[in-house]
Design an enzyme around this catalytic site. Sequence first.
Site, PDB file in Angstrom:
ATOM      1  N   TYR A   1      16.968  68.614  -0.839  1.00  0.00           N
ATOM      2  CA  TYR A   1      16.807  67.798  -2.040  1.00  0.00           C
ATOM      3  C   TYR A   1      15.391  67.238  -2.032  1.00  0.00           C
ATOM      4  O   TYR A   1      15.062  66.364  -1.230  1.00  0.00           O
ATOM      5  CB  TYR A   1      17.849  66.680  -2.025  1.00  0.00           C
TER       6      TYR A   1
ATOM      7  N   LYS B   1      17.337  71.564  -4.506  1.00  0.00           N
ATOM      8  CA  LYS B   1      17.245  70.846  -5.772  1.00  0.00           C
ATOM      9  C   LYS B   1      15.865  70.198  -5.811  1.00  0.00           C
ATOM     10  O   LYS B   1      15.526  69.381  -4.953  1.00  0.00           O
ATOM     11  CB  LYS B   1      18.310  69.769  -5.909  1.00  0.00           C
TER      12      LYS B   1
END
Length: 303
Positions: A135, A163
């Site tokens: 992330y 992400k």
Amino acid sequence: MKKIQGIIPPMVTPLSDDDTIDREGTVKLVEHLIAGGVSGLFILGTTGEAQSLSYKCRYDFGKLVCRQVAGRVPVLVGITDTAMGESLHLAELARENGACGVVAAPPYYFAPSQRELVEYYTALADRVCLPLYLYNMPTHVKVSFDPQTVATLSLHPNIVGLKDSSSNMTYFQTVRHTIPQGPDFALYVGPEELTGEAVLMGADGGINGGANMFPELYVEMYRAASAGDMACVRRLQSRIMEISTSLYTIGQWGSSYLKGVKCALSLMGICSDHLSLPYRSFRRTERLKVRDALLRLQIPIAE
């Protein structure tokens, strides 16, 4: 796990007070999102206020969401923490509840080096019991994954995707160019304003906060971009920008985006707009602005 493609909303965490889940609102929100055609759910991320919640609250929320989803779509659980032991505990509970993967931003406080990131995520991936997603959230944790760091970590068999919430398309495309070309490593973009462009250039989907409110819109954007339907992408982009500029920019708070999303969900009759300390929901003046924005967007108001 088969790669998830499409829209994976980063769910808000509906709260009735600072440390209690709004259970009815959570159930309604899960059903709202699944009915909107999303490809999965991501809980306990930035939009989910994870770092403001007690561990018990996080555990309770993960259990409730997974139970309500009941395997209809994959559930990804945020395990970001400053202590690896807590991340591992969160991951184990996610596995017990039936989640399909876990997501971790870098530990925050002292900013780790790129070498330390490789070492940390290798150790984490070796020990977590579910597939791990990186992330990238540099505004909140003070460090960004270098593209070569992502490429190195993508070779680990239990690190399955990234992400990216950097809002930097040059960075995103450099990562995409740098990682070894293969079918299994997933790339998702966080900022919804960039999802259409990213998918057109090969991203696997969007983890977009606005999909909490309007899942069908973002699912339609993903499908249009995947199909290369530029006329549709342009039309939907205009609506997404209208949402972004009218709902996420009210006031001068660092949390204005989250306040706007939760306030809108409350006005739509889906869940409470309570935020955990130190943040607070919009007061009357700002709430009226959100109401007016929803009416301009032709969204029915429940109150």
